[in-house]
Scaffold this active site. Structure first.
Site, PDB file in Angstrom:
ATOM      1  N   ASP A  94       0.852  -1.186   0.000  1.00  0.00           N
ATOM      2  CA  ASP A  94       0.000   0.000   0.000  1.00  0.00           C
ATOM      3  C   ASP A  94       0.891   1.240   0.000  1.00  0.00           C
ATOM      4  OD1 ASP A  94       0.935   0.220   2.593  1.00  0.00           O
ATOM      5  OD2 ASP A  94      -0.939  -0.382   3.526  1.00  0.00           O
ATOM      6  N   CYS A 311      -7.704 -27.751  12.594  1.00  0.00           N
ATOM      7  CA  CYS A 311      -8.928 -28.485  12.923  1.00  0.00           C
ATOM      8  C   CYS A 311      -8.731 -29.999  12.893  1.00  0.00           C
ATOM      9  CB  CYS A 311     -10.059 -28.067  11.978  1.00  0.00           C
ATOM     10  SG  CYS A 311     -10.627 -26.375  12.264  1.00  0.00           S
TER      11      CYS A 311
END
Length: 379
Positions: A94, A311
């Site tokens: 940016d 997970c």
């Protein structure tokens, strides 16, 4: 030769969303895409190898912060940002404008640039369009951003008009100050707040300068989601079809899907890692605050429907324990999972576009996630 090229593959007949590819000097990435944010040349708690493992095709770094630490000249001496951080895929930087306007309460905007104070030590600094280009040229990112004014929300039409006009003048100076257009693509940033006429004016000004891509700035700054969606609806039609469109600072699951439906190709946000460090996780059934006491004896995964490494191997109870004890490994696990969740979500969005069923996918996802429920909790 141009450094950045957009390839359109398909438009979803059901939603109008775009499926495409963006070609850069360090590889090609598919769109719509979510881009993890690596502010200081690192995505917090994540290694480049892990980012590749979860499917990250492009990451961001921050011009302002790298200018201050370690300094753009040091990064240049290292061979550029890619070599400095051991990342061989595309990087977007940016312009530093958002940080200049958000981190420094004492700032003075002039035609030449912005005078402000270093948020770390109070030192007086000055950043101009030419300075932002010099820093980003030294960093060597594939995609650079023009230096723009980031106005507050809300702002009056009178103030926003002056801001848009200044941003357009600065955009011209950025193009003139960009020294490596054959190796780095420079995107213009459309501003204008919530005002349709000013967004149109800003878009037309920047399109006339023929940037290789365009960002939409000044959203996700406190405005309601319906306002953001409305601004996208009347802004994207003024942007070239054959160039990438980037919505800056957006990372909640609903906003990613809504943005894609409105023609956006690229998104970024610190949200997944920031909330992960606070013990908040994105799951297929909604927001989960794993630090809560009710998970102390919950030996199930964060998300039963997720096949990420976290997970598959760790439980809510264990992750809660780590987060409550401020163990870095806990923050690594929640950040890994959240980033995987958003990258996987965008893969599903691309597949839904390919199958002409993105609106159906949105309805299914919102229903399962809980966005359709009264008083649904978002991020």
């Amino acid at each position: 030769m141009v450094a950045i090229r957009y390839e359109h593959i398909k438009t979803c007949r059901q939603s109008g969303a775009r499926l495409g590819k963006v070609h850069t000097p360090h590889g090609t990435f598919e769109t719509p895409i979510f881009m993890p944010v690596g502010t200081l040349a690192t995505v917090k708690t994540m290694s480049p190898e892990e980012l590749k493992e979860i499917g990250s095709q492009i990451i961001l770094s921050n011009t302002y912060h790298l200018w201050l630490r370690p300094g753009h000249e040091i990064v240049k001496e290292a061979g550029g940002l890619h070599k400095f951080m051991n990342w061989d895929r595309p990087i977007l930087t940016d312009s530093g404008g958002f940080q200049v306007f958000s981190l420094s309460a004492l700032r003075k905007i002039e035609e030449e640039g912005v005078n402000f104070r270093n948020h770390l030590n109070g030192e007086k600094l000055f950043l101009s369009p030419e300075g932002a280009m010099e820093i980003q040229n030294a960093l060597g990112s594939d995609i650079m951003m023009a230096f723009d004014e980031c106005p507050p929300y809300p702002a009056t039409h009178e103030y926003m008009l002056k801001s848009v006009e200044r941003t357009s003048r600065w955009a011209e100076r950025c193009l003139e100050g960009h020294k490596r257009p054959e190796a780095q693509g420079l995107f213009g940033i459309v501003q204008g707040g919530e005002y349709e006429d000013l967004r149109k004016l800003s878009a037309q000004d920047l399109v006339s300068l023929d940037f290789p891509g365009y960002a939409i700035g000044g959203l996700s700054v406190g405005e309601p989601k319906d306002v953001m969606n409305r601004v996208l609806e009347f802004t994207t039609p003024h942007l070239p079809f054959d160039k990438p469109r980037y919505l800056m600072g957006v990372g909640s699951p609903d906003a990613l899907i809504d943005g894609a439906i409105r023609g956006i190709d690229m998104f970024d946000c610190v949200l997944p890692t920031r909330i992960g460090r606070n013990g908040t996780c994105m799951t297929s059934t909604g927001r989960l605050v794993v630090r809560n006491a009710k998970y102390a004896r919950d030996f199930t995964p964060l998300d039963e429907n997720c096949d990420c490494h976290v997970c598959k191997n760790y439980t809510r109870a264990y992750i809660r324990h780590l987060v409550k004890c401020d163990e870095t490994f806990g923050f690594r696990l929640t950040s890994y999972h959240n980033l995987y969740f958003l990258l996987n979500l965008m893969e599903k969005v691309r597949e839904a576009i390919r199958e002409d069923r993105l609106l159906d996918f949105k309805e299914e996802f919102f229903e399962m996630y809980g966005f359709n429920k009264p008083n649904a909790k978002n991020f």
